[in-house]
Design a protein around this motif. Sequence first.
Motif, PDB file in Angstrom:
ATOM      1  N   SER A 206      41.863  41.671  38.205  1.00  0.00           N
ATOM      2  CA  SER A 206      42.291  40.425  38.821  1.00  0.00           C
ATOM      3  C   SER A 206      43.774  40.463  39.160  1.00  0.00           C
ATOM      4  CB  SER A 206      42.011  39.273  37.849  1.00  0.00           C
ATOM      5  OG  SER A 206      42.553  38.079  38.337  1.00  0.00           O
TER       6      SER A 206
ATOM      7  N   ILE B 117      40.648  40.353  45.680  1.00  0.00           N
ATOM      8  CA  ILE B 117      40.897  40.704  47.078  1.00  0.00           C
ATOM      9  C   ILE B 117      42.310  41.262  47.279  1.00  0.00           C
ATOM     10  CG2 ILE B 117      41.081  39.811  49.430  1.00  0.00           C
ATOM     11  CD1 ILE B 117      38.964  37.668  48.563  1.00  0.00           C
ATOM     12  N   LYS B 118      43.314  40.519  46.894  1.00  0.00           N
ATOM     13  CA  LYS B 118      44.703  40.885  47.193  1.00  0.00           C
ATOM     14  C   LYS B 118      45.119  42.225  46.594  1.00  0.00           C
ATOM     15  CE  LYS B 118      48.734  39.921  49.012  1.00  0.00           C
ATOM     16  NZ  LYS B 118      48.960  40.464  50.345  1.00  0.00           N
TER      17      LYS B 118
ATOM     18  N   ASP C 116      37.671  35.881  44.175  1.00  0.00           N
ATOM     19  CA  ASP C 116      38.875  35.621  44.968  1.00  0.00           C
ATOM     20  C   ASP C 116      40.102  36.330  44.416  1.00  0.00           C
ATOM     21  OD1 ASP C 116      38.618  33.782  42.802  1.00  0.00           O
ATOM     22  OD2 ASP C 116      40.175  32.533  43.690  1.00  0.00           O
ATOM     23  N   ASN C 117      40.104  36.654  43.131  1.00  0.00           N
ATOM     24  CA  ASN C 117      41.263  37.298  42.514  1.00  0.00           C
ATOM     25  C   ASN C 117      41.277  38.816  42.649  1.00  0.00           C
ATOM     26  OD1 ASN C 117      42.431  34.902  41.670  1.00  0.00           O
ATOM     27  ND2 ASN C 117      41.302  34.895  39.753  1.00  0.00           N
TER      28      ASN C 117
ATOM     29  N   ASP D  35      36.623  36.907  38.762  1.00  0.00           N
ATOM     30  CA  ASP D  35      36.599  35.976  39.896  1.00  0.00           C
ATOM     31  C   ASP D  35      36.775  36.753  41.193  1.00  0.00           C
ATOM     32  OD1 ASP D  35      36.375  33.890  38.156  1.00  0.00           O
ATOM     33  OD2 ASP D  35      38.442  33.192  38.386  1.00  0.00           O
TER      34      ASP D  35
ATOM     35  N   SER E 164      34.288  38.679  51.140  1.00  0.00           N
ATOM     36  CA  SER E 164      34.136  39.172  49.769  1.00  0.00           C
ATOM     37  C   SER E 164      32.863  38.588  49.176  1.00  0.00           C
ATOM     38  CB  SER E 164      35.351  38.812  48.916  1.00  0.00           C
ATOM     39  OG  SER E 164      35.523  37.423  48.846  1.00  0.00           O
TER      40      SER E 164
END
Length: 133
Positions: free
Chosen positions: A15, A65-66, A62-63, A60, A88
């Motif tokens: 994450s 991706i970056k 969304d965590n 998670d 994603s």
Amino acid sequence: MVTIFELLLPRRPVSLQAKRLQPWKAYVRAEAAQVWTTSPSDADAFRLTLVYLCNTSPVDIDNIIKPIQDALETVVYPADELITDVDSHRRLFTEPFDLTSLPILLIQGIAQQQECVYVRVQAGTAQPLQNYL
């Protein structure tokens, strides 16, 4: 859009808030550099697709991706601001999969039944917004 890069990361993703973030990004970068051995693509726009395969207690979506997006910068694409679209997905191994139309690397990840992330980068102009909605 044309697929220019695919990678299977056979590990649990880290994450964005994790203490192990920098080693994870270095791992992703090294794995990508083994697959993408040329200069970064000179396309004007990119689409990043991630499929996180997992069992219970997933990270998670969304965590993750970056860190992956950042790690691919200067290896696959010159700058992450050229990414216009990100897809994603998180899927549990207990879910049914129709393997007939999935990419080979993703099928391999499903067959191994170990947490992993399938990564695909496509180059090309983004589609009109209404195509996504």
